[in-house]
Structure formats: C-alpha cells, structure tokens
Design an enzyme around this catalytic site. Sequence first.
Site: not given
Length: 345
Positions: A197, A248-250
């Site tokens: 992030y 898997t997240e951004n």
Amino acid sequence: MGHNAHRLSLEWSRIEPAPGEFSRSALAHYRRVLTTLASVGLTGFVTLHHFTLPRWFAARGGWLAPDAVELFVRYCNRVVAELGDLMPFVCTINEPQMIALHGYLEGYHPPGMTNPILWKRVGRVLLEAHHATVRAVRDEGARSRVGLAVQLPLLEPARDDDSCVAFCRALRTEIVDLYLDGLTGPDRGDFLGVQYYRRQWVDPAVPTLFAEPPAGAQLTQMGWEVHPDGLRQQLHRAAAAGLPLYVTENGIATEDDHERVDYLETHLAALAQARSEGVDVRGYLHWSAFDNFEWAEGYRPKFGLIAVDHDHDLRRTPKPSAHAFARVATTGRLDALRHGIAVQA
C-alpha cells in the site's frame, strides 16, 4: 466485472464458536459461498485467518497461549476436511507481521499491547503457525495451493544518520525479512501473497516509530503515502523467497474515483515492470471489491471499486474505477484502463 478470481476470508469464531465445537451451519454457509464462486467461474483465494480471533481463543492468551498453534491447526484441519475441495488457493494467515506490529507493539489493534518482546515473540509464533498449517492442508490430502499473505511496506529511514538508518534496518528485519527469509523447508508453501500500500518513513525519535510523510506527498484517506514504485521494489524483495507471487492486496482509500483510477494505472504499471524484469508474478487481486469495514477506522475509508450505501439497504453501485479495472481484467491490457472513461469525483 471481468474478474476470474475472488479473495475472501473464513471467520474462525463462526466456525468454532467454542473450543472444539464446530458449527455445521457456518461450514454449510461457506460451502454455499465457495460453490457459488466456482459455479460462476471465479477462482477462490480463501484466507483462514484475517486478524479476528474467537473470544475463547483470545481469553486463553491468543497467539501467546502455549497451545496457540495446535488450536489453530485443529480449526484448519476441520476447514480443509469440510471445504478443501472448494479452495483452489489457501492463504494461511493474513499479514502476520501486522497482527504482531499493530496488536503487540503499536497497540491500536487487539490485544492493545505495546511490548517489544511480545511483538517479536508473536511474529515467530505466527510464522510457525503458517508452516504447521501448510502441513495440515497437505496431510488432509487437499489439492489446494497454500501460501502466506504478507504486507510489505517500503520502509525508509526518515533521516540519514546512523541511529535512524540502523533502526530502520532493525525494523525491516522484523516486519519484512523475518517472514520472507523464514519461508524455507518443505512446509513453506506453494506461493506467496504480496500486499502493498505505501512507503513509510522510520524514525526512532517519534513515539509511533514512523514519521509523517514528506510535505507535498500524495496521501490516502488513511494518511498513507502513495508510492507506486514501492510495489515494484517489494515484488523484487519477495521474489527472493523463491515462490510464485500473487498480489493479494493493493488499493487506495479515497472518495475521489479519479485518484483510484490513477492509483490502479500507476501500480499495475509497476507490477508490469516487475514482471518485465523477471519477477514471477502470476496474479493481482485488488483491495477491495466493495467499500469495507476497515478495522480501527470503521466505514470512513473508501477502498472499494463498488460503493456500498449503508443508508439504503446496503445498495451496491459499481464506481467508474470498477469498469476501468474490468477492462484490464478482460483484455489483459493496461492501456484499456482509460478507454472511454468518464470518472466522477
């Protein structure tokens, strides 16, 4: 929306509401969810633990309990036995380093501790729990690919002096290196989930250990600095673990969908550059599909590609960024992101 994969978490406290007591209705619920995913052509990335704990487990000491790993593996064994045929990908633990950092050093997530010794101890217990869960999934005979999902902020010293540089290096060792370098042996897993992030500026002179971003830096609703090249850099760092990578997240918390499209464009470009430089990145899952409840922040930060109206029966409305992302997902081309786009702030 053009996606071919969907990430979700299972809630341990629903499945095992009391020690050794497993809810048939909760397992049946998740079976319906996962069956539906498969029926519409979505590959499930299923997370077994995403921050929250059953109250009974927390009361025993949580991850500091002497039998914490054993109890977590018991839950995982039951889940895999009941649902393993519907879980193509399994993420064992979501962001173990953030569980340790936020809950045991910074103290703003449960259990609210600020103890450096316990912070380090919990991190190692979580890494042990990952390895034990990989063994458990394989022992159950599941065909799932199993991996750890780690958040990898780009950590930089806030000042160019010896003490600040050394402290940044020490913090990087505990937040990044411990987990990436600890993925060794036969139970390390089949893939690594990378979650990125922001860039953070480390400063031992600041009570929170992290300085504010430089003046003029672009910030999200979370106060996080937007720094796209950090994703490329951290993918290279993660690649040293020797496992296939999936982002898997951004994503970005913002009310301005112009910003979200910009964020998608710059971060997907950073991912594409990492791939062109030889990093084995096999997929990208955006955080998040829907505006979500953001732990200590509630519903204020807007991460979703799809808006959720809490005043009107949770009505869901795709934002222009959702359609932009769908064009990339369906074509595999970054230049399709802005085709015909008209974004309303």
